[in-house]
Design a protein around this motif. Structure first.
Motif, PDB file in Angstrom:
ATOM      1  N   PRO A   1       0.835  -1.206   0.000  1.00  0.00           N
ATOM      2  CA  PRO A   1       0.000   0.000   0.000  1.00  0.00           C
ATOM      3  C   PRO A   1       0.867   1.252   0.000  1.00  0.00           C
ATOM      4  O   PRO A   1       2.001   1.252   0.476  1.00  0.00           O
ATOM      5  CB  PRO A   1      -0.808  -0.116   1.296  1.00  0.00           C
ATOM      6  N   ASP A   2       0.308   2.300  -0.543  1.00  0.00           N
ATOM      7  CA  ASP A   2       1.027   3.576  -0.614  1.00  0.00           C
ATOM      8  C   ASP A   2       0.900   4.270   0.741  1.00  0.00           C
ATOM      9  O   ASP A   2      -0.006   5.071   0.958  1.00  0.00           O
ATOM     10  CB  ASP A   2       0.449   4.436  -1.731  1.00  0.00           C
TER      11      ASP A   2
ATOM     12  N   VAL B   1      -0.467   8.798   4.506  1.00  0.00           N
ATOM     13  CA  VAL B   1      -0.033   9.740   5.539  1.00  0.00           C
ATOM     14  C   VAL B   1      -0.226  11.171   5.056  1.00  0.00           C
ATOM     15  O   VAL B   1      -0.712  12.031   5.804  1.00  0.00           O
ATOM     16  CB  VAL B   1       1.440   9.479   5.939  1.00  0.00           C
ATOM     17  N   ALA B   2       0.120  11.436   3.811  1.00  0.00           N
ATOM     18  CA  ALA B   2      -0.033  12.786   3.268  1.00  0.00           C
ATOM     19  C   ALA B   2      -1.508  13.188   3.222  1.00  0.00           C
ATOM     20  O   ALA B   2      -1.858  14.331   3.539  1.00  0.00           O
ATOM     21  CB  ALA B   2       0.582  12.863   1.870  1.00  0.00           C
ATOM     22  N   GLU B   3      -2.370  12.243   2.842  1.00  0.00           N
ATOM     23  CA  GLU B   3      -3.808  12.524   2.782  1.00  0.00           C
ATOM     24  C   GLU B   3      -4.363  12.835   4.173  1.00  0.00           C
ATOM     25  O   GLU B   3      -5.108  13.809   4.357  1.00  0.00           O
ATOM     26  CB  GLU B   3      -4.527  11.331   2.180  1.00  0.00           C
ATOM     27  N   ARG B   4      -3.994  12.031   5.150  1.00  0.00           N
ATOM     28  CA  ARG B   4      -4.466  12.264   6.520  1.00  0.00           C
ATOM     29  C   ARG B   4      -3.935  13.582   7.071  1.00  0.00           C
ATOM     30  O   ARG B   4      -4.629  14.292   7.784  1.00  0.00           O
ATOM     31  CB  ARG B   4      -4.052  11.108   7.427  1.00  0.00           C
TER      32      ARG B   4
END
Length: 165
Positions: free
Chosen positions: A93-94, A99-102
């Motif tokens: 998984p990316d 993490v960047a999205e959250r």
């Protein structure tokens, strides 16, 4: 007599548990398998503790029981691992993207007014329903729904602007 044996066994296990688990790990090479072997040996040892405790070295006896438990588990046909010709690995998984999205969502959430931020956190982080949020914040349910609607609209707008840039 049973209570005394029980207390004697508990004291012995408390004193030797860490060493037995280390031995099990060194024997099996796996923490879970070590715990299972030690548990199996201690279960048997508990039933026969009167006889085992009278031996010259009960710890050696129990270690042998651990080794036997491991060998018995290994010998069972259904527990054997059969190698396959090729192992297919699932795509990783990316995690960086997640993490960047959250992080982006939390950044946008922190920019909300306090009441809207509280409603969003209580609804989606604490998983409370509208009535529980209303009672907790001391406002009406319609105010909760309204604040949540405004907060989500504001967050969608801010996130779509971030995606555009």
């Amino acid at each position: 007599m049973v209570v005394a044996v029980h207390a004697d066994f508990e004291a012995w296990v408390a004193a030797h548990e860490a060493a037995l688990l280390r031995f099990g790990y060194l024997l099996t090479g796996n923490a879970q398998a070590a715990e299972e072997a030690v548990q199996a040996a201690l279960t048997t040892a508990y039933v026969n503790w009167e006889r085992i405790s009278e031996a010259d070295h009960p710890d050696r006896y129990v270690r042998r029981m651990i080794a036997n438990a491991h060998i018995s588990r290994w010998r069972r046909w259904d527990q054997r691992v059969t190698p396959v010709a090729e192992v297919r690995r699932a795509e990783a998984p990316d995690l960086a993207g997640t993490v960047a999205e959250r992080d982006a969502i939390w950044h946008v959430c922190r920019a909300l007014p306090p009441r809207q931020r509280a409603v969003v956190v209580l609804r989606f982080y604490e998983d409370l329903d509208h009535a529980e949020i209303a009672a907790l914040l001391g406002i009406g349910e319609s105010s909760v729904r309204s604040a949540l609607h405004r907060a989500l609209a504001s967050m969608r707008t801010a996130l779509s602007q971030e995606d555009a840039t």
